[in-house]
Design a protein around this motif. Structure first.
Motif, mmCIF file in Angstrom:
data_model
loop_
_atom_site.group_PDB
_atom_site.id
_atom_site.type_symbol
_atom_site.label_atom_id
_atom_site.label_comp_id
_atom_site.label_asym_id
_atom_site.label_seq_id
_atom_site.Cartn_x
_atom_site.Cartn_y
_atom_site.Cartn_z
ATOM 1 N N PRO A 174 -24.271 -36.555 -4.304
ATOM 2 C CA PRO A 174 -24.625 -36.137 -5.666
ATOM 3 C C PRO A 174 -25.438 -34.839 -5.608
ATOM 4 C CG PRO A 174 -25.177 -38.457 -5.304
ATOM 5 C CD PRO A 174 -24.781 -37.882 -3.971
ATOM 6 N N VAL A 175 -25.183 -33.936 -6.551
ATOM 7 C CA VAL A 175 -25.808 -32.613 -6.539
ATOM 8 C C VAL A 175 -27.329 -32.706 -6.424
ATOM 9 C CG1 VAL A 175 -26.164 -30.498 -7.890
ATOM 10 C CG2 VAL A 175 -23.917 -31.560 -7.804
ATOM 11 N N ARG A 176 -27.944 -33.675 -7.112
ATOM 12 C CA ARG A 176 -29.407 -33.775 -7.106
ATOM 13 C C ARG A 176 -29.967 -34.104 -5.733
ATOM 14 N NH1 ARG A 176 -29.697 -39.104 -6.848
ATOM 15 N NH2 ARG A 176 -28.205 -40.360 -7.993
ATOM 16 N N THR A 177 -29.125 -34.610 -4.810
ATOM 17 C CA THR A 177 -29.616 -34.995 -3.481
ATOM 18 C C THR A 177 -29.380 -33.926 -2.420
ATOM 19 O OG1 THR A 177 -27.551 -36.051 -2.795
ATOM 20 C CG2 THR A 177 -29.133 -37.425 -4.013
ATOM 21 N N GLN A 226 -23.014 -32.600 2.614
ATOM 22 C CA GLN A 226 -23.753 -32.923 1.393
ATOM 23 C C GLN A 226 -23.152 -32.216 0.192
ATOM 24 O OE1 GLN A 226 -27.844 -31.903 2.217
ATOM 25 N NE2 GLN A 226 -28.280 -33.901 3.117
ATOM 26 N N ASN A 227 -22.787 -30.956 0.347
ATOM 27 C CA ASN A 227 -22.212 -30.206 -0.772
ATOM 28 C C ASN A 227 -20.892 -30.800 -1.237
ATOM 29 O OD1 ASN A 227 -23.299 -27.432 -1.894
ATOM 30 N ND2 ASN A 227 -24.168 -27.794 0.128
ATOM 31 N N GLU A 241 -30.023 -30.966 -0.218
ATOM 32 C CA GLU A 241 -31.209 -30.218 0.184
ATOM 33 C C GLU A 241 -30.867 -28.736 0.292
ATOM 34 O OE1 GLU A 241 -33.198 -31.701 3.744
ATOM 35 O OE2 GLU A 241 -32.021 -33.543 3.500
#
Length: 137
Positions: free
Chosen positions: A26-29, A21-22, A31
């Motif tokens: 997208p940064v907003r997603t 994810q990192n 966790e």
């Protein structure tokens, strides 16, 4: 005293998901996961001993740690003109888990010639890899 963090999934799964994810989401997603922190994996800029059976270059991208485990994200790039099917069983080192972002690499120079490999290790990542051969001066 720090409060002991308990997780709803195995730590290697959480670390691999967090790393992916990192790097790709997208940064907003992304966790936030309590206890996961960035680490310097202390690896050479090119790792030749990890996947010696394949014509690839391997270089570290980033690392994160939690609960005595470390995940290292590595860029794996095909250097040949042939498609390569990636096989984690051919990796050399002491790893808890190995996860390729993609199952194969396209020929060098194509958009598919690069993927990311996530390796989860016990303790410090640098100690899980086969030592690089020393270079003669």
């Amino acid at each position: 005293r720090r409060k002991k963090v308990s997780y709803k999934a195995p730590v290697p799964v959480l670390l691999t998901r967090y790393a992916a994810q990192n790097l790709y989401a997208p940064v907003r997603t992304v966790e936030g996961v309590p206890g996961i922190h960035p680490v310097n994996p202390h690896l050479p800029s090119r790792i030749t001993t990890l996947y010696p059976s394949a014509p690839v270059t391997v270089s570290p991208v980033a690392g994160w740690g939690a609960a005595g485990r470390t995940v290292v994200a590595l860029r794996v790039r095909n250097t040949s003109s042939q498609k390569i099917v990636l096989d984690p069983r051919e990796l050399q080192g002491q790893f808890i888990t190995a996860t390729f972002q993609h199952r194969w690499l396209g020929a060098a120079g194509t958009p598919e010639d690069t993927t990311t490999l996530y390796l989860v290790t016990a303790g410090r990542a640098g100690e899980a890899f086969v030592r690089e051969p020393s270079t003669a001066r």
